[in-house]
Scaffold this motif. Structure first.
Motif, PDB file in Angstrom:
ATOM      1  N   UNK A  53     -23.306   7.263 -47.057  1.00  0.00           N
ATOM      2  CA  UNK A  53     -22.249   8.130 -46.504  1.00  0.00           C
ATOM      3  C   UNK A  53     -22.697   8.774 -45.190  1.00  0.00           C
ATOM      4  N   UNK A  54     -21.741   9.335 -44.471  1.00  0.00           N
ATOM      5  CA  UNK A  54     -22.011  10.050 -43.218  1.00  0.00           C
ATOM      6  C   UNK A  54     -23.244  10.940 -43.338  1.00  0.00           C
ATOM      7  N   UNK A  55     -24.039  11.005 -42.275  1.00  0.00           N
ATOM      8  CA  UNK A  55     -25.234  11.859 -42.307  1.00  0.00           C
ATOM      9  C   UNK A  55     -24.862  13.334 -42.468  1.00  0.00           C
ATOM     10  N   UNK A  56     -23.615  13.681 -42.206  1.00  0.00           N
ATOM     11  CA  UNK A  56     -23.165  15.071 -42.343  1.00  0.00           C
ATOM     12  C   UNK A  56     -22.568  15.360 -43.718  1.00  0.00           C
ATOM     13  N   UNK A  57     -22.749  14.449 -44.664  1.00  0.00           N
ATOM     14  CA  UNK A  57     -22.098  14.563 -45.971  1.00  0.00           C
ATOM     15  C   UNK A  57     -22.400  15.883 -46.686  1.00  0.00           C
ATOM     16  N   UNK A  58     -23.652  16.334 -46.635  1.00  0.00           N
ATOM     17  CA  UNK A  58     -23.993  17.562 -47.364  1.00  0.00           C
ATOM     18  C   UNK A  58     -23.270  18.787 -46.817  1.00  0.00           C
ATOM     19  N   UNK A  59     -22.982  18.781 -45.510  1.00  0.00           N
ATOM     20  CA  UNK A  59     -22.214  19.901 -44.955  1.00  0.00           C
ATOM     21  C   UNK A  59     -20.811  19.919 -45.566  1.00  0.00           C
ATOM     22  N   UNK A  60     -20.213  18.738 -45.663  1.00  0.00           N
ATOM     23  CA  UNK A  60     -18.900  18.650 -46.296  1.00  0.00           C
ATOM     24  C   UNK A  60     -18.987  19.151 -47.748  1.00  0.00           C
ATOM     25  N   UNK A 101     -35.612  22.693 -40.346  1.00  0.00           N
ATOM     26  CA  UNK A 101     -36.632  21.809 -40.915  1.00  0.00           C
ATOM     27  C   UNK A 101     -36.425  21.645 -42.419  1.00  0.00           C
ATOM     28  N   UNK A 102     -35.630  22.527 -43.007  1.00  0.00           N
ATOM     29  CA  UNK A 102     -35.321  22.385 -44.433  1.00  0.00           C
ATOM     30  C   UNK A 102     -34.257  21.328 -44.654  1.00  0.00           C
ATOM     31  N   UNK A 103     -33.336  21.619 -45.546  1.00  0.00           N
ATOM     32  CA  UNK A 103     -32.265  20.659 -45.827  1.00  0.00           C
ATOM     33  C   UNK A 103     -31.151  20.903 -44.812  1.00  0.00           C
TER      34      UNK A 103
END
Lengths: 232, 232, 232, 232
Positions: free
Chosen positions: D74-81, D139-141
């Motif tokens: 999935x998109x590299x920005x998935x966790x933000x979503x 540098x974290x998640x």
């Protein structure tokens, strides 16, 4: 067939020009077309995307802003159109957009200085920016008062609406008009171009002077004077 | 078939390039194509939208500005074309536009500084801006005088119209020309791009210096010198 | 069928992307595609309009700049391509354009500051601008020397051409490269966008600071590091 | 047929709007569509060009960021979503782009001032710019923390995510959201336009004041208040 078919079609055609000319995003604009013998105008329904519009969706409204025919709610700016039609008896088309450069000048609350012949081909004066409306006008009948804000500014500045067919409303955006809806749309595109050129001109040279009177007169009259020789 | 068919077609084709290249809004531009053996040029009729144009609508005019053939009124700028053809005997195409960035420099009454090789590929000097015309020239035979304003500026600055094929007229807009109408259109597009790049360059760095002479010479000569090696 | 067919097709395809991406006006750009096993590259012929190009028109040139096959004259910038291929052995595609915003920065002779993650997704450093070339380099073998100007600047600044795949040549315009011609074209489009965003950023806020190191590292490594997790 | 087909189709349709609206270059953007009854969202796969996308490529992810279904990353920005969906329970669509003007404001780390009615039609406040993230967060998640950076900024400023459906992340770029993916895409286009108008407004007049409260209230409420009269 509706007795309003001709202005519905005319309003529809003129509305559809706005996205083609790059003057609107989504539904941020509206055009109306008046028939003075019938005492009404046709206007875009509120918030309907251009790709879904049909001539039959146009709403018929009288010059007091009352809906005469139509199933949809008319543009939220309908009363501004109504007021202008009621008091400015020679116009048959009105356009409102939030086109990018004209809106920037409106937000900055500045008249657009007459810097060149592109401007003078259409107006002999700076393009007027009516001041932001007072709190009292805004909390009152806002769209109705927007029409008066425009007309009052023309009166105060001694401008003739048949010569100057465009205005910026401070903090808001442009309105244009004309003898036909097509001419009103044409004026919106001209205004956007002149607004962009004027900003770029100040960026090329901060203290660019306004155009000399002789050149203003010459360019305006070759298009609009009694001895005009532009066009067929 | 008209003996003027070839220049009507050529003028038509060149005019139709202007909207494709994004150089005109509505009818704000015109191209002409000359045949020197016949002593005439074909030019766009005044105020006709590009989408309605046909080759047959082109108007045939002689180098004194008299219409020789055609039912429509020629471009209002016809006399400027006529004057330039009459005195600059090596050109066969002329273009006038109000393209956005070039017009901004014209309104600001500034020469466009030579900042890079895109400019030097086409000119070794700043793109000249003729000063605004005097009141006397404007109230006289305005379009005719516009041609003289351009030529006088070239004379005063020692410029060669066969090398520098473009000019800004102060307060007004650009004119370009060339050995063919296609080349004149090409020059209008180059001018618009160079005008945009120059403004952006000053925005990136206010005190950007003009290009050094060796690089101007190199780029111009690889396209235009006796030992040119650009193109086929 | 030519043994060079694959790089002719590849160079053709990549060249045709330039007008689609809005990176070129007329013929102001060129792409080449190398085959290192054959020791040659295919490059656009000089001055041929994109709409007339065919794969067969591509010219085959060796890494010393000598034409190996082809009826047309290769791009005037061919020697710059040859020098870069000869010395930077990991690249197989090179692009040169005069794209508007990147060229403005080149003309202003400024590195493009790293202001955000769009930039950091592709580079960890400011996009370098090689200084204008000396008169001696220009009057000598100009295009050949352009290649050395680029490589010398990378050496001086300690940059790795496999990490930083783009450069501005002061007074001139950008060059980009990559492991494939497609990647080199991609880099040209990225550079143009980053150049536009950087100018706009300075216009929004004159003293915008460069990006902090941790964010540069993060964004670059999620696309390019050993633990990258962007793409498939 | 997948039980996720409806959100795959919805996410696909919304993603395909981004290039049409001029909001993305290459793959620089992503849209997701959530189904709260299923506790998942569909999101664009990482780095896949828009022209190659199909509804079936959409990746199904839960609100903790774990992939539930799909062959692609999935998109590299998935966790933000994921973070935003988890904590902001009324939204069903999220968009991330690097659109040019909004990104310029994000890079400059400035809120976009409310200068006119185009802005007030959508928001009663300046469009917020969350500060750049700390080194520890980066540098974290990183993508997970990006979601918290956005939510923390809303909390600190007392903003309601159901009223203000857009944010700039300092140094990075915009995120928008809404009750549907279509609304989130709409918000991205509005944000880009408002961002462009605001920069132009400051260029027309450096000290342009923010909009008066009465006009902000009027325009917002005619579209969004209990007595709204915009749209059908």
């Amino acid at each position: 067939m509706s007795i309003y078919q001709h202005i519905k079609q005319s309003a529809y055609d003129a509305n559809m020009e706005l996205p083609k000319l790059g003057l609107v995003l989504f539904t941020f604009g509206n055009v109306s077309a008046a028939d003075r013998s019938l005492g009404v105008f046709a206007i875009k329904p509120s918030g309907v995307p251009y790709e879904n519009l049909t001539p039959d969706m146009m709403v018929i409204v009288d010059f007091d802003g009352k809906t005469v025919q139509g199933d949809l709610r008319p543009s939220s700016d309908t009363k501004t159109h109504a007021v202008l039609y009621k008091h400015w008896e020679q116009i048959n088309g009105i356009v409102h957009t939030h086109s990018t450069y004209a809106t920037a000048w409106a937000q900055a609350q500045r008249d657009i200085p007459i810097f060149g012949t592109t401007h003078a081909d259409h107006n002999t004066v700076d393009i007027p920016c009516a001041p932001p409306m007072s709190d009292a006008m805004i909390v009152g009948d806002y769209e109705y008062q927007t029409g008066f804000q425009i007309m009052d500014h023309f009166t105060e500045k001694g401008l003739d609406y048949q010569e100057v067919e465009m205005v910026l409303v401070g903090n808001h955006a442009p309105f244009t008009w004309g003898k036909t809806p097509e001419k009103a749309v044409y004026n919106s595109a001209v205004l956007e171009t002149v607004a962009k050129m004027a900003l770029l001109t100040e960026q090329v040279r901060k203290d660019t002077p306004r155009l000399q009177d002789s050149l203003i007169k010459k360019h305006y009259e070759r298009k609009h004077g009694p001895d005009s020789y532009y066009g067929q």
